[in-house]
Design a protein around this motif. Structure first.
Motif, short mmCIF file in Angstrom:
data_model
loop_
_atom_site.label_atom_id
_atom_site.label_comp_id
_atom_site.label_asym_id
_atom_site.label_seq_id
_atom_site.Cartn_x
_atom_site.Cartn_y
_atom_site.Cartn_z
N GLU A 50 33.89 100.79 47.40
CA GLU A 50 33.73 102.25 47.26
C GLU A 50 32.82 102.59 46.09
O GLU A 50 31.96 103.47 46.20
CB GLU A 50 35.10 102.93 47.04
CG GLU A 50 36.06 102.78 48.19
CD GLU A 50 36.86 101.48 48.11
OE1 GLU A 50 36.99 100.90 47.01
OE2 GLU A 50 37.31 101.03 49.16
N GLU A 51 33.01 101.89 44.97
CA GLU A 51 32.15 102.13 43.81
C GLU A 51 30.71 101.74 44.10
O GLU A 51 29.77 102.39 43.65
CB GLU A 51 32.65 101.36 42.59
CG GLU A 51 33.92 101.92 41.99
CD GLU A 51 35.17 101.26 42.57
OE1 GLU A 51 35.06 100.56 43.59
OE2 GLU A 51 36.24 101.48 42.01
N PHE B 153 34.00 88.18 45.21
CA PHE B 153 35.33 88.79 45.38
C PHE B 153 35.38 90.15 44.70
O PHE B 153 35.96 91.10 45.24
CB PHE B 153 36.42 87.88 44.80
CG PHE B 153 36.93 86.87 45.78
CD1 PHE B 153 38.11 87.10 46.47
CD2 PHE B 153 36.25 85.69 45.99
CE1 PHE B 153 38.59 86.17 47.37
CE2 PHE B 153 36.72 84.75 46.88
CZ PHE B 153 37.90 84.99 47.58
N PHE B 154 34.81 90.27 43.51
CA PHE B 154 34.83 91.53 42.78
C PHE B 154 34.05 92.60 43.54
O PHE B 154 34.47 93.76 43.61
CB PHE B 154 34.24 91.33 41.37
CG PHE B 154 34.52 92.47 40.45
CD1 PHE B 154 35.72 92.54 39.77
CD2 PHE B 154 33.58 93.47 40.25
CE1 PHE B 154 35.99 93.59 38.91
CE2 PHE B 154 33.84 94.53 39.40
CZ PHE B 154 35.05 94.58 38.73
N ASN C 25 38.16 92.10 35.17
CA ASN C 25 36.92 92.81 34.87
C ASN C 25 36.51 92.69 33.41
O ASN C 25 35.64 93.38 32.96
CB ASN C 25 37.04 94.29 35.27
CG ASN C 25 38.17 94.99 34.57
OD1 ASN C 25 38.82 94.42 33.71
ND2 ASN C 25 38.42 96.23 34.96
N ARG C 26 37.16 91.81 32.68
CA ARG C 26 36.75 91.53 31.30
C ARG C 26 35.85 90.30 31.35
O ARG C 26 36.34 89.17 31.31
CB ARG C 26 37.96 91.30 30.41
CG ARG C 26 38.77 92.58 30.21
CD ARG C 26 40.02 92.30 29.48
NE ARG C 26 40.87 91.54 30.41
CZ ARG C 26 42.01 90.98 30.07
NH1 ARG C 26 42.44 91.08 28.86
NH2 ARG C 26 42.72 90.33 30.96
N GLY C 27 34.57 90.53 31.47
CA GLY C 27 33.63 89.46 31.75
C GLY C 27 33.59 88.34 30.72
O GLY C 27 33.59 87.16 31.08
N LEU D 287 39.96 84.58 39.51
CA LEU D 287 39.41 85.73 38.78
C LEU D 287 39.13 86.89 39.74
O LEU D 287 39.39 88.04 39.42
CB LEU D 287 38.13 85.34 38.05
CG LEU D 287 38.26 84.47 36.81
CD1 LEU D 287 36.89 84.04 36.32
CD2 LEU D 287 39.01 85.19 35.72
N GLY D 288 38.58 86.57 40.90
CA GLY D 288 38.28 87.61 41.87
C GLY D 288 39.52 88.26 42.45
O GLY D 288 39.58 89.48 42.62
#
Length: 155
Positions: A122-123, A115-116, A61-63, A55-56
């Motif tokens: 940056e965000e 991992f995410f 990003n769709r939790g 997933l990472g």
């Protein structure tokens, strides 16, 4: 000398557990294979870790979708193993069906979030800047905020 014997006995125990775990249709129960519960727990932890890494890496990003699919893989994958492959007598064990599911889910989420976060540094930095700028605001902005809050409360 005793530590060598203990290590050999541990290695024999591990190999005998693996032999029992790989024997198709062995129909184990709690008296013949009591190590199945910790084995299933470890299997669920490994599945959770591997799924969390995927997933990472995929930058998922769709939790809700990732969480739901992960829960299903962690919970029902080992069930297929011990019901279909081993043909275990599940009723003889106290908690075989869902043992380790929460632990596997927790390790999946931990690895996925790690991992995410690494992939979106940056965000994270820009969010940190926005939050720090909001915390260090001028007194004039604070007065304006109070007036806006009072006006909103009165309405």
């Amino acid at each position: 000398r005793s530590s060598i014997q203990l290590a050999n006995r541990h290695a024999m125990t591990t190999s005998s557990v693996l032999k029992k775990a790989c024997k198709f249709g062995s129909k184990p129960d709690e008296s013949t294979f009591p190590e199945l519960v910790p084995l299933v727990t470890w299997l669920r932890l490994i599945i959770g870790a591997i799924y969390g890494v995927t997933l990472g890496i995929r930058n998922e990003n769709r939790g809700l979708v990732g969480l739901t699919l992960g829960l299903n893989v962690i919970a029902f994958g080992p069930m297929l193993y011990f019901n279909g492959y081993l043909m275990a007598k599940v009723d003889s064990y106290k908690n075989l069906r869902f043992v380790g599911v929460v632990n596997g889910l927790a390790i999946m989420l931990l690895i996925w979030i790690t991992f995410f976060t690494w992939a979106h540094s940056e965000e994270e930095i820009s969010l940190q800047k926005v939050l720090s700028d909001a915390m260090i605001s001028s007194p004039e902005d604070a007065d304006l905020t109070e007036e806006t809050t009072i006006a909103a409360d009165e309405f």
